[in-house]
Motif scaffolding. Structure first.
Motif, short mmCIF file in Angstrom:
data_model
loop_
_atom_site.label_atom_id
_atom_site.label_comp_id
_atom_site.label_asym_id
_atom_site.label_seq_id
_atom_site.Cartn_x
_atom_site.Cartn_y
_atom_site.Cartn_z
N TYR A 169 0.99 -1.17 -0.12
CA TYR A 169 -0.07 0.10 -0.01
C TYR A 169 1.02 1.22 0.20
CZ TYR A 169 -4.28 -2.49 0.31
OH TYR A 169 -5.42 -3.16 0.01
N TYR A 189 1.48 1.87 -3.70
CA TYR A 189 0.11 2.01 -4.33
C TYR A 189 -0.18 3.51 -4.09
CZ TYR A 189 -4.79 2.38 -5.65
OH TYR A 189 -6.13 2.45 -5.93
N GLN A 211 2.13 6.13 -5.75
CA GLN A 211 2.04 6.48 -6.98
C GLN A 211 0.59 7.04 -7.29
OE1 GLN A 211 1.86 2.13 -8.44
NE2 GLN A 211 4.06 2.32 -9.13
N TRP A 212 -0.04 7.03 -6.48
CA TRP A 212 -1.43 7.63 -6.46
C TRP A 212 -1.01 9.06 -6.23
CZ3 TRP A 212 -6.26 6.21 -3.16
CH2 TRP A 212 -7.49 7.17 -3.84
#
Length: 584
Positions: free
Chosen positions: A88, A91, A94-95
């Protein structure tokens, strides 16, 4: 060195803080907080594993199978948590990066395209410096590297804070005699790690600092090479007709040679830095054991405490060594920061040049749609090229400007259009009048023919019937059924067809003032006469000011003004010129 670090941090703050204060600040702030929280969780898991090392290796030393099994289950739980945190964290990072990049790209595109800034950057070649590279590549690199470096530095600081306390407690005191006096050093392992990393950081900086400039130049050479490749692709027909392939190949290989030469410099600098960092890393694997081994072999600590101490020492030393391990990335990051700061400064300079322009926009009077008074058109170096005074165009009138090459005719149209910043004077335009400028070389965007024809208006403003009708009016009959076809139209259409398409736009827009810069130079004289006749017939209320060289243009206009020029003086354009009698 301290001054350079402070300057870099100031530049990073300048580039980064607008996003976290902008319209996306809440989402960006929440994502950043989540990434930081996960990094805290990762460091906490590392601390737990350090404590686990002590219990696990003591169980092995004491041959306690039950304790050994228990520690394996604990490790499985810690590992599962670490995996969840790692997944996470990537993730969410990158978000954050894509949201930040989206915001920053929009900001830079707006700044670059707003108020013709992109054009003014071109007027000063030293300021252009590949804006496409800045927007497409440097923004992506900057955000990815900034987030990575920030998280890495945060991890190093938290790890240092956590493990320095552990290592201090494990170190005890180091006693030695010097100059007949006994000295006690509390937490000596922490100081040993600090000294080891400090020396390593300084050496790494001496070896690798050249990488900042090399990386900066590499990106510039790569961008210049790509620009030349695009130019060859876009001008393929002209190059093929002239047989210029060998010349272009030589030019491209010369460009590429700069890339190769600079890359050799990067390779050599990287090799030198890798020699040191690899050796430093290998020694780091055993250095903690070497420092702690005397206590173990002296029987003062057990195997578990040895492994825990070595692990804690490695974490502290690794935290101190952050700048060594990340030096190559930091060098590249510094070059990206410099390029983005330079781009922002160039945009600011171009805007300042536009703001400093002495051209004034005033409302037209006496029924004129367009009037030019006391205008001094200058070149970027400051030299006056054309003086204009008392030139006006009334509604429905078509005025032709002629003059020798280099007298400033096209530059005058740019000044009237408001994109040329050099000079002074007044341009009067009728209130709420829409002006359209058609250059000699039309811009035909890639995409659907419908979009190319309607450009720059939104597609919804013109229906298919209107689009087909204007194509017919300018003689582009073969294209009326290709409105939805997407293609590289500049390569498909001839120069004359592109100029016809440009005139079709004027028929669609129906401007109040139309400026034409040799817009029929690529068509024959009968076609030119037909196009001008169509323009005047379909736009009877439009004030037209056009530039041309052909004598056949005169009968197609209602008035002619000729630019005069004397040796050593700027060209001059004055008065109402000569009325042209309508053709019989």
């Amino acid at each position: 060195m301290l001054r350079a670090i402070l300057s870099l941090l100031a530049d990073v703050w300048r580039l980064s803080i607008p996003y976290f204060r902008g319209e996306d600040k809440w989402r960006g702030g929440i994502l950043l907080a989540a990434v930081v929280a996960l990094e805290v969780g990762w460091v906490y898991a590392t601390v737990l594993l350090n404590e686990w090392n002590n219990a696990f290796y003591n169980a092995i030393q004491e041959k306690d199978y039950a304790a050994f099994t228990h520690q394996l289950w604990l490790f499985a739980a810690y590992a599962a948590g670490a995996i969840i945190v790692a997944v996470y964290q990537i993730y969410l990072r990158q978000w954050l990066e894509i949201r930040w990049r989206n915001w920053m790209t929009d900001k830079y595109l707006t700044a670059w395209l707003d108020n013709q800034t992109h054009y003014r950057l071109r007027l000063k070649g030293d300021m252009a410096d590949n804006p496409d590279q800045r927007i497409a590549e440097d923004i992506r690199s900057y955000i990815a590297q900034t987030v990575s470096i920030f998280i890495g530095l945060l991890n190093a600081m938290m790890t240092l804070a956590s493990f320095a306390v552990i290592l201090w407690g494990l170190s005890g005191e180091f006693h030695f005699t010097l100059f007949g006096r006994q000295w006690d050093i509390p937490g000596y392992l922490v100081w040993a790690a600090f000294a080891y990393a400090t020396v390593g950081t300084y050496i790494a900086h001496l070896i690798g600092r050249v990488l900042v400039k090399l990386n900066y130049d590499q990106q510039r050479f790569e961008a210049d090479y790509r620009v030349d490749l695009v130019r060859v692709r876009e001008n393929g027909e002209q190059i093929a007709l002239l047989g210029g392939e060998k010349v272009e190949q030589g030019r491209l290989l010369d460009r590429f040679s700069h890339i190769v030469h600079n890359y050799w410099g990067i390779m050599i600098a990287q090799k030198r830095l890798t020699w040191f960092t690899s050796g430093y890393g290998q020694v780091s694997n055993v250095f903690p054991l070497i420092v702690v081994a005397p206590a173990y072999f002296g029987g003062s600590i057990a195997l578990g405490q040895l492994m825990q101490t070595a692990s804690a020492f490695g974490q502290v030393q690794g935290s101190f060594s952050f700048f060594i391990n990340a030096y190559a990335t930091l060098a590249d990051w510094k070059s990206v920061v410099d390029r983005l700061i330079g781009f922002e400064d160039n945009i600011a300079a171009a805007r300042a040049a536009a703001a400093g322009s002495a051209y004034r926009r005033v409302p037209a009077t006496d029924g004129a749609m367009l009037a030019i008074d006391q205008m001094d058109v200058r070149l970027p170096g400051g030299r006056s090229v054309l003086m204009v005074d008392g030139v006006s165009v009334s509604r429905g009138e078509a005025v032709l400007l002629t003059g020798p090459s280099g007298s400033g005719k096209s530059t005058l149209l740019r000044a009237v259009a408001g994109i040329w910043p050099y000079g002074s004077g007044a341009v009067a335009l009728a209130p709420e009048a829409r002006m359209l400028v058609l250059p000699q070389r039309p811009y035909v965007p890639v995409g659907s023919l419908r979009g190319a024809l309607a450009y720059p208006d939104p597609l919804a403003e013109h229906d298919d019937a209107a689009l087909r009708e204007v194509l017919e009016a300018v003689g582009l009959h073969d294209f009326t059924d290709r409105l939805d076809e997407r293609a590289l139209w500049p390569a498909i259409m001839s120069g004359g067809e592109q100029q016809r398409l440009s005139i079709a736009r004027a028929l669609l827009v129906k401007p109040d003032v139309l400026l034409l810069d040799e817009v029929t130079s690529a068509v024959d004289e009968p076609a030119e006469a037909a196009l001008y006749t169509t323009l005047r017939a379909r736009l009877p209320a439009t004030a037209i000011l056009s530039i041309g060289h052909r004598s056949t243009l005169k009968p197609l206009h209602s008035r002619h003004i000729e630019i005069t020029r004397e040796a050593g003086a700027p060209a001059r354009l004055e008065g109402r010129g000569t009325l042209i009698a309508p053709a019989a």
